[in-house]
Scaffold this motif. Structure first.
Motif, PDB file in Angstrom:
ATOM      1  N   LEU A 179      39.839  43.214  37.992  1.00 22.75           N
ATOM      2  CA  LEU A 179      41.285  42.992  37.941  1.00 22.75           C
ATOM      3  C   LEU A 179      41.711  42.299  36.650  1.00 22.75           C
ATOM      4  O   LEU A 179      42.757  42.632  36.073  1.00 22.75           O
ATOM      5  CB  LEU A 179      41.719  42.169  39.156  1.00 22.75           C
ATOM      6  CG  LEU A 179      43.211  41.830  39.264  1.00 22.75           C
ATOM      7  CD1 LEU A 179      44.041  43.099  39.392  1.00 22.75           C
ATOM      8  CD2 LEU A 179      43.458  40.906  40.443  1.00 22.75           C
TER       9      LEU A 179
ATOM     10  N   ASP B 191      54.039  37.956  34.498  1.00 20.86           N
ATOM     11  CA  ASP B 191      53.270  38.857  35.370  1.00 20.86           C
ATOM     12  C   ASP B 191      51.834  38.370  35.535  1.00 20.86           C
ATOM     13  O   ASP B 191      51.280  38.368  36.646  1.00 20.86           O
ATOM     14  CB  ASP B 191      53.288  40.273  34.787  1.00 20.86           C
ATOM     15  CG  ASP B 191      54.677  40.879  34.794  1.00 20.86           C
ATOM     16  OD1 ASP B 191      55.505  40.429  35.617  1.00 20.86           O
ATOM     17  OD2 ASP B 191      54.938  41.790  33.979  1.00 20.86           O
TER      18      ASP B 191
ATOM     19  N   GLN C 215      49.717  37.040  39.019  1.00 24.99           N
ATOM     20  CA  GLN C 215      48.403  37.542  39.415  1.00 24.99           C
ATOM     21  C   GLN C 215      47.371  36.421  39.478  1.00 24.99           C
ATOM     22  O   GLN C 215      46.545  36.371  40.406  1.00 24.99           O
ATOM     23  CB  GLN C 215      47.953  38.630  38.445  1.00 24.99           C
ATOM     24  CG  GLN C 215      48.793  39.893  38.499  1.00 24.99           C
ATOM     25  CD  GLN C 215      48.284  40.961  37.564  1.00 24.99           C
ATOM     26  OE1 GLN C 215      47.271  40.776  36.884  1.00 24.99           O
ATOM     27  NE2 GLN C 215      48.980  42.092  37.512  1.00 24.99           N
TER      28      GLN C 215
ATOM     29  N   SER D  94      45.555  35.295  42.925  1.00 29.60           N
ATOM     30  CA  SER D  94      44.094  35.392  43.023  1.00 29.60           C
ATOM     31  C   SER D  94      43.468  34.034  43.304  1.00 29.60           C
ATOM     32  O   SER D  94      42.483  33.939  44.049  1.00 29.60           O
ATOM     33  CB  SER D  94      43.532  35.975  41.727  1.00 29.60           C
ATOM     34  OG  SER D  94      44.047  37.265  41.492  1.00 29.60           O
TER      35      SER D  94
END
Length: 329
Positions: free
Chosen positions: A17, A51, A55, A59
């Motif tokens: 990711l 952004d 994330q 996470s």
């Protein structure tokens, strides 16, 4: 520690990711983290990386929930706001989210970073960053002239005029005196040496604390054993191949020599005959040109005997033995 399959899958998914993600960050300071017992570099995200911030925070929450079963005191190097010895100061150019990582020989400032991978250690999850290039300071925009339209009406007539005016006027800056640079003395060199010593000690301590463990030692011993075994087996195979190759080469050479020897001898004999015939030809030519010519000249000067002038020569016959008939029985 034994890792279950779901943990390995989660680590692989998280690495995929964030791997090779490019972002702008501000290297603020270096702080001590009590949970890991070492220093970490604090990198704040630039204000345009919203952004990536979402994330990272999402996470971090999921990783914290996942590791509650295995490692309750797991330290995740993604924080928001102040944390421990780090006191966050709000700034319009940066976000509240910070990445705690390890950087080598990097000055404080703004850089372009790339996420290489995620390190999953025994009590820490860390983002491994790679500095791409520093961010150059943006130049101040030059003042632009604006056009204003003034309309004035005098009675029934209207006149339009376009005038250009400057938005900003340059003002004379006051002349400031240059600050004198203090001289460098022995104490400065001592401080630099102490800082180097402290950094070396810290690096060695972190290496001994995080990298030197039972798992790494066993892995190193296993790797060295496999390496030595591979080298020995490769050497044995190479020696065997060289031996087989040498035997086959000698066999083929002997076979070729046995087959080619008569041919070589015949060629040598043929060349020898050609050379011998050539020298014999030279000898005969020399004999005809030198020896026979001298002998013929001497014979023409001497008178021929009378017997040689006779037209007919006498023939002498030798008596033959009488034929005897064999007695019949």
């Amino acid at each position: 520690r034994f890792m279950p399959p779901e943990e390995l899958a989660m680590q692989s998914l998280t690495k995929q990711l964030f791997k090779s993600r490019l972002f702008r960050g501000i290297y603020l300071e270096r702080c001590f983290v009590e949970q890991v017992g070492g220093y970490r570099d604090v990198v704040a995200l630039q204000y345009t990386e919203r952004d990536l911030e979402k994330q990272l925070l999402g996470s971090a929450v999921k990783l914290q929930m996942f590791y509650q079963r295995f490692v309750p005191n797991m330290w995740i190097g993604i924080t928001k706001g102040s944390m421990g010895s780090y006191k966050h100061t709000p700034n319009a150019a940066q976000l509240d989210t910070c990445v705690w990582t390890e950087l080598s020989d990097l000055a404080f400032g703004e850089y372009w970073f790339s996420i290489k991978t995620l390190r999953f250690r025994a009590h820490e999850i860390q983002l491994k960053l790679k500095m791409i290039r520093p961010v150059e300071p943006e130049a101040m925009p030059t003042p632009r002239r604006s056009l204003s339209i003034r309309r004035s009406s005098t009675g029934s007539n209207r006149m339009a005029a376009i005038t250009a005016g400057d938005n900003a006027q340059s003002a004379a800056d006051p002349v400031t005196e240059k600050e004198q640079v203090p001289p460098i003395g022995l104490a400065d060199f001592v401080n630099v040496l102490q800082q180097w010593r402290q950094s070396v000690v810290t690096t060695i301590y972190e290496f001994m604390a995080h990298d030197v463990n039972k798992r790494n030692i066993m892995g190193t011993i296993r790797f060295l054993g496999l390496l030595i075994f591979s080298i020995l087996s490769g050497a044995v195979v190479a020696l065997r191949f060289m031996g087989v190759f040498a035997v086959r080469f000698l066999f083929e050479i002997s076979r070729f020599t046995h087959t080619a020897t008569p041919i070589v001898f015949k060629l040598i004999e043929f060349i020898n005959k050609i050379i011998g015939a050539f020298f014999i030809l030279l000898t005969m030519i020399w004999k005809d040109l030198v020896v026979n010519r001298g002998a013929s000249a001497a014979n023409t000067q001497q008178p021929m005997p009378l017997e040689a002038n006779n037209r007919f020569k006498s023939l002498t016959y030798a008596p033959s033995e009488p034929h005897r008939r064999s007695p019949r029985n």
